[in-house]
Design an enzyme around this catalytic site. Structure first.
Site, mmCIF file in Angstrom:
data_model
loop_
_atom_site.group_PDB
_atom_site.id
_atom_site.type_symbol
_atom_site.label_atom_id
_atom_site.label_comp_id
_atom_site.label_asym_id
_atom_site.label_seq_id
_atom_site.Cartn_x
_atom_site.Cartn_y
_atom_site.Cartn_z
ATOM 1 C CG HIS A 278 7.937 0.251 10.015
ATOM 2 N ND1 HIS A 278 7.761 -0.444 11.201
ATOM 3 C CD2 HIS A 278 7.625 1.552 10.311
ATOM 4 C CE1 HIS A 278 7.366 0.371 12.153
ATOM 5 N NE2 HIS A 278 7.283 1.580 11.658
ATOM 6 C CG ASP B 129 -0.217 -0.061 2.544
ATOM 7 O OD1 ASP B 129 0.943 -0.533 2.579
ATOM 8 O OD2 ASP B 129 -0.790 0.362 3.570
#
Length: 332
Positions: free
Chosen positions: A257, A12
């Site tokens: 991340h 995303d």
């Protein structure tokens, strides 16, 4: 011989998504089969535009398929423009003349069209075309993977593995980043996440326990920025993201991340894993919390966990090793 991993990148984009995709596509260990998009950091239209733009800029000859626009069973949230910028890519210019450090680096590409198939269908067809070979790297909400399972449950026995960035298990105090217990990707669609982690395929979860332990500080990002066109892109796209970390955490840098979900596939030795069934809380004050029943923990039978397969949760990481691997990929 070097092992090559056939992968589908479910994303995303998102600043850290873009940084993970550029890392993946620079590594010879990976054979990227497709990019699939999912709502999350921003709406599905924006993140799909970003994925197509990134594919053009990185000269990727793989399908980019638009995926789920909303969670399985609840309303979509508002995304995170305060984290990733209004355009999702740190508000770097995506069209028009470019100046400053980006001059000449980001030609205004003619953005390709998305693949006509929905993301879940691309996942199913590629897994069936390469049985036992495809690893799904998922760095956003897990809705596309849940939909793929719903349409063809047998793919769970055909994938090589699932490496996902999501969750938080409390290791070293790393709990939630959007609630006291929930991580953003999981809370975006807890019902989908629970279906994915309880499916009979091998899942490795890279949660905040490890992703917040790997920090790309400002000096590190500056060194990347000096490493040619790709480095300049990474530095430019990370500046808005860094400013968010400074405001919210007092951190002069960014958490790695999403890149860790890629690194884990090619360098699993950098991670310490704990095995056991995982469940996701769906509703209530613990909505989105990821909970593992570690193998070997003495307790009475717990059907809510015991009927599900053991999955791997990363509880420690060689942070220096991960940062070195990422930097060396760009010649730093």
């Amino acid at each position: 011989m070097m092992r090559r991993h056939k992968v589908i990148f479910d994303t995303d984009p998102g600043v850290d998504d873009a940084m993970a995709l550029r890392f993946l596509t620079r590594r010879p260990e990976f054979d990227l089969l497709a990019v699939t998009t999912v709502f999350g950091n921003l709406d599905i239209g924006t993140v799909t535009r970003n994925a197509l733009w990134l594919a053009d800029r990185m000269d990727l000859s793989v399908p980019v398929a638009r995926g789920a626009a909303a969670p399985l069973a609840r309303a979509r949230g508002h995304g995170a423009p305060h984290v990733h910028g209004a355009n999702g890519l740190g508000d770097i210019p995506l069209t028009g003349p470019l100046t400053g450090p980006l001059t000449g680096l980001l030609a205004d590409p003619s953005v390709r069209a998305a693949d006509p198939r929905p993301a879940w269908q691309v996942i199913v067809e590629l897994v069936r075309a390469h049985p036992g070979e495809v690893t799904l790297i998922a760095v956003g909400p897990l809705t596309n993977l849940a939909l793929a399972l719903a349409h063809d449950p047998e793919i769970a026995g055909l994938v090589a593995g699932v490496s996902l960035m999501g969750g938080a298990f409390g290791t070293r105090g790393h709990r939630g980043n959007v609630s006291p217990v929930a991580e953003a990707n999981i809370l975006s669609d807890p019902e989908a996440a629970d279906r994915v982690v309880t499916a009979p395929w091998p899942v490795t979860m890279l949660g905040l326990d490890v992703t917040q332990h790997v920090v790309m500080d400002a000096a590190y990002l500056d060194r990347l920025g000096a490493a040619g066109a790709d480095g300049a892109f990474l530095r430019a796209v990370s500046r808005f993201y860094q400013a968010f970390h400074e405001r919210s955490r007092g951190l002069a840098g960014i958490f790695a991340h999403d890149s860790l979900a890629v690194i884990q596939v090619m360098a699993p030795h950098l991670f310490t894993l704990r095995r056991g069934p995982v469940r996701v809380a769906c509703g209530g004050i613990a909505d989105g919390q990821t909970i593992q029943k570690p193998d070997g923990v003495p307790c009475p039978p717990l059907p809510a966990w015991d009927v599900h397969p053991a999955q791997a949760v990363a509880v420690d990481v060689d942070a220096a090793g991960a940062l070195t691997l990422y930097a060396e990929t760009f010649g730093v």
